[in-house]
Design a protein around this motif. Structure first.
Motif, PDB file in Angstrom:
ATOM      1  N   LEU A  28       0.854  -1.184   0.000  1.00 47.87           N
ATOM      2  CA  LEU A  28       0.000   0.000   0.000  1.00 47.87           C
ATOM      3  C   LEU A  28       0.891   1.236   0.000  1.00 47.87           C
ATOM      4  O   LEU A  28       1.753   1.377   0.864  1.00 47.87           O
ATOM      5  N   ILE A  29       0.686   2.090  -0.989  1.00 50.20           N
ATOM      6  CA  ILE A  29       1.393   3.367  -1.027  1.00 50.20           C
ATOM      7  C   ILE A  29       0.327   4.455  -1.016  1.00 50.20           C
ATOM      8  O   ILE A  29      -0.412   4.627  -1.980  1.00 50.20           O
ATOM      9  N   LYS A  30       0.220   5.112   0.115  1.00 50.75           N
ATOM     10  CA  LYS A  30      -0.714   6.221   0.289  1.00 50.75           C
ATOM     11  C   LYS A  30       0.022   7.227   1.141  1.00 50.75           C
ATOM     12  O   LYS A  30       0.089   7.094   2.356  1.00 50.75           O
ATOM     13  N   GLU A  31       0.641   8.211   0.480  1.00 48.83           N
ATOM     14  CA  GLU A  31       1.508   9.172   1.180  1.00 48.83           C
ATOM     15  C   GLU A  31       0.878   9.688   2.461  1.00 48.83           C
ATOM     16  O   GLU A  31      -0.305   9.986   2.468  1.00 48.83           O
ATOM     17  N   PRO A  32       1.616   9.710   3.553  1.00 47.83           N
ATOM     18  CA  PRO A  32       3.051   9.447   3.684  1.00 47.83           C
ATOM     19  C   PRO A  32       3.357   7.978   3.992  1.00 47.83           C
ATOM     20  O   PRO A  32       4.475   7.641   4.311  1.00 47.83           O
ATOM     21  N   LEU A  33       2.365   7.111   3.881  1.00 54.19           N
ATOM     22  CA  LEU A  33       2.515   5.704   4.255  1.00 54.19           C
ATOM     23  C   LEU A  33       2.969   4.861   3.067  1.00 54.19           C
ATOM     24  O   LEU A  33       2.467   5.012   1.953  1.00 54.19           O
ATOM     25  N   HIS A  34       3.920   3.981   3.330  1.00 55.53           N
ATOM     26  CA  HIS A  34       4.301   2.943   2.389  1.00 55.53           C
ATOM     27  C   HIS A  34       4.421   1.664   3.204  1.00 55.53           C
ATOM     28  O   HIS A  34       5.353   1.497   3.980  1.00 55.53           O
ATOM     29  N   ALA A  35       3.443   0.779   3.049  1.00 54.37           N
ATOM     30  CA  ALA A  35       3.393  -0.441   3.853  1.00 54.37           C
ATOM     31  C   ALA A  35       3.494  -1.673   2.973  1.00 54.37           C
ATOM     32  O   ALA A  35       2.888  -1.727   1.895  1.00 54.37           O
ATOM     33  N   ILE A  36       4.255  -2.644   3.438  1.00 53.27           N
ATOM     34  CA  ILE A  36       4.300  -3.959   2.813  1.00 53.27           C
ATOM     35  C   ILE A  36       3.871  -4.945   3.885  1.00 53.27           C
ATOM     36  O   ILE A  36       4.499  -5.050   4.937  1.00 53.27           O
ATOM     37  N   GLU A  37       2.773  -5.632   3.623  1.00 52.94           N
ATOM     38  CA  GLU A  37       2.181  -6.540   4.607  1.00 52.94           C
ATOM     39  C   GLU A  37       2.284  -7.977   4.114  1.00 52.94           C
ATOM     40  O   GLU A  37       1.976  -8.260   2.955  1.00 52.94           O
TER      41      GLU A  37
END
Length: 105
Positions: A28-37
């Motif tokens: 998930l890339i939704k600024e300011p978040l970049h998460a790899i789950e």
């Protein structure tokens, strides 16, 4: 990764878990978040479901505010916008364990 899942679930739910096979990955890339789950099958759990905390955050700034088990039927009835993005690719939420691969949300 499996040891991390066991630790996180213990910290956040109070449950001791047996972690099974790796299932799939979500990015998930939704600024300011970049998460790899990474999603794994949870084979079993024991203990009392208890709202824990995230030790990386101050007590007054916890993200976790409630904790409960819900049924697949309850998930189906929820507003899709309030669910994790992976549920957007599923016809039925109970088929989540059938997913494999990489999903960019």
């Amino acid at each position: 990764a499996q040891q991390c899942i066991k630790r996180e679930l213990m910290e956040e739910t109070g449950l001791v878990t047996e972690v099974g096979d790796f299932l799939f990955t979500c990015e998930l890339i939704k600024e300011p978040l970049h998460a790899i789950e990474l999603f794994f099958d949870i084979l079993s759990f024991e203990g009392n479901l208890t709202l824990g905390n995230d030790p990386e955050l101050p007590i007054k700034n916890q993200l976790l505010t409630d904790l409960k088990f819900i049924t697949w039927r309850e998930i189906k009835l929820m507003n899709k916008q309030s669910l994790h993005g992976i549920f957007q690719v599923l016809e039925d939420p109970s088929t989540i364990k059938e997913l494999r691969g990489y999903f960019k949300l």
